[in-house]
Motif scaffolding. Structure first.
Motif: not given
Length: 433
Positions: A321-323, A356-358, A364-366
């Motif tokens: 999980i990234v910013d 890797v997702v936000g 769908g936030d990947w």
């Protein structure tokens, strides 16, 4: 669309490199930029933009030094003022698709005669602004729009230079969302309607027919669809000449793809030479040729830096999980597009496979699926090939401020857009009394 897989090779990025286990933008370490300016963060290389432009320009001048084509950068791919000004200084004109883009081009001192105004739904306000500015050409996408332009030109007491955008019904063999040259796409005038529409345009009181235009899509990795489209357009030019309608310029659009990892698009100079040589062989070397690249000039000239917030193991998937999120880079969510993702500093850690997702509240936030990464929480990742259709498609969904943008030139880094503050996002809003 590229299959999202960790096995793809890394794309070639002219302005970015790994040295001694650390990634650099030209001569500036990405780690230093992340620490100084925070993340998410867009970073562009002036060198990469310059080299891509020069690769086009080499083919645009013949052996005798005569210019046979001009580059008009497709602003929709990246409209930051510093990026535009860099290309203007190199000699580029601009392809615009909105009144806002017209304002940006004028703001950096672009000559109005270097501007081509395209777009399928130009408003009366936008057409008026284009005519007042004195753009090189307005590309017409429908018969009603042609009459609207004539009416506005009459009101303004001027003549409107126009080109008809031909829909050649050529399959660009790209993602359906970025295909624009098929008969079921919304763009352009149907091939069988073009001659009739030119006849109509030639009779209108405030219209000057100056060119013919064609654009078949984006992220195209083969020259064959271009040549098919060129032949169909040049056949129309032959018919128009017989009817006394003189065409002065041939606008072939853009759309040449880049490598995001697995693709092997044509070399820019070889591609441009093949296209222009084909036009010359057909007997049209006298025409002023306009090319409108976007992605191929800036796509691999930019990266998006992001910080690892959490590593979350799951029953079926591990999540990094990234910013950064779909709000910063929409392409994966919108097109299932692939971007290579690399740690900006190599560490002695074991590789694990992550999605890797936000942090945005959407499944769908990947940003990348099934990536083998040797990382820890707090590390920085670089999402490569993010210079085109990156920041320009960003949003404030979830009330997220948009990131800063940095341009690197050698060993210097310049802030070319400030990071937004949360307060900026609702400064224009009002509560009810």
């Amino acid at each position: 669309m590229t299959v999202d897989t960790q096995s793809n090779p890394l794309p070639h990025l002219a302005g970015f490199s790994e040295r001694g286990g650390k990634w650099y933008a030209e001569d500036v370490s990405l780690a230093s930029l992340a620490e100084q300016y925070g993340t998410p963060l867009y970073i562009y290389s002036k060198r990469a933009i310059t080299e891509a432009y020069q690769a086009y320009d080499r083919a645009c001048v013949d052996a005798a030094g005569k210019r046979r084509a001009r580059i008009h950068f497709a602003m929709k791919s990246n409209s930051n003022l510093a990026v535009l000004d860099c290309l203007r200084r190199l000699g580029a004109g601009f392809d615009l698709v909105s009144g806002g883009e017209l304002a940006r081009a004028l703001a950096i001192g672009a000559e109005p005669s270097s501007l081509v105004f395209a777009g399928v739904g130009k408003s009366a306000t936008e057409i008026t602004a284009a005519l007042k500015a004195g753009v090189k050409c307005i590309n017409v996408e429908s018969i009603p729009e042609l009459h609207q332009i004539n009416r506005i030109a009459s009101q303004q007491g001027c003549r409107a230079p126009i080109s008809l955008r031909v829909n050649p019904d050529v399959d660009a063999q790209t993602h359906p969302y970025i295909s624009t040259g098929l008969k079921d796409n919304k763009f352009g005038i149907a091939y069988h309607e073009v001659l009739k529409t030119y006849r109509e345009a030639a009779l209108l009181s405030h219209i000057d027919v100056v060119g013919i235009d064609c654009h078949i899509g984006s992220q195209i990795t083969s020259i064959a669809p271009y040549l098919d489209a060129v032949d169909k357009v040049l056949d129309l030019v032959v018919h128009l000449k017989k009817e006394g309608v003189v065409i002065h310029h041939l606008d072939l659009g853009g759309g040449l793809g880049i490598s995001y990892g697995a693709e092997t698009p044509p070399d820019i100079t070889e591609f441009t030479n093949a296209l222009l040589n084909h036009v010359a062989k057909r007997g049209f070397a006298h025409l002023d040729v306009v090319l409108e690249p976007g992605r191929s000039l800036v796509g691999n000239a930019g990266v998006l830096l992001t910080r690892v917030e959490y590593l979350k193991p799951g029953a079926e998937k591990n999540f990094c999980i990234v910013d950064a999120a779909m709000t910063e880079l929409m392409r994966p969510a919108l097109y299932e597009a692939y971007h290579a993702i690399v740690p900006i500093q190599t560490k002695e850690l074991s590789h694990q496979t992550y999605d890797v997702v936000g942090p945005v509240c959407e499944s769908g936030d990947w940003l990348g699926r099934d990536r083998a990464l040797a990382i820890a929480e707090g590390d920085y990742l670089a999402i490569l090939s993010a210079g085109a259709y990156g920041f320009v498609m960003s949003s404030n969904y979830n009330t997220r401020p948009r990131p800063a943008e940095i341009m690197v030139d050698g060993d210097k880094a310049y802030v070319i857009r400030d990071r937004e503050n949360v307060s900026d996002l609702f400064a224009g809003e009002r509560t009810l009394p």
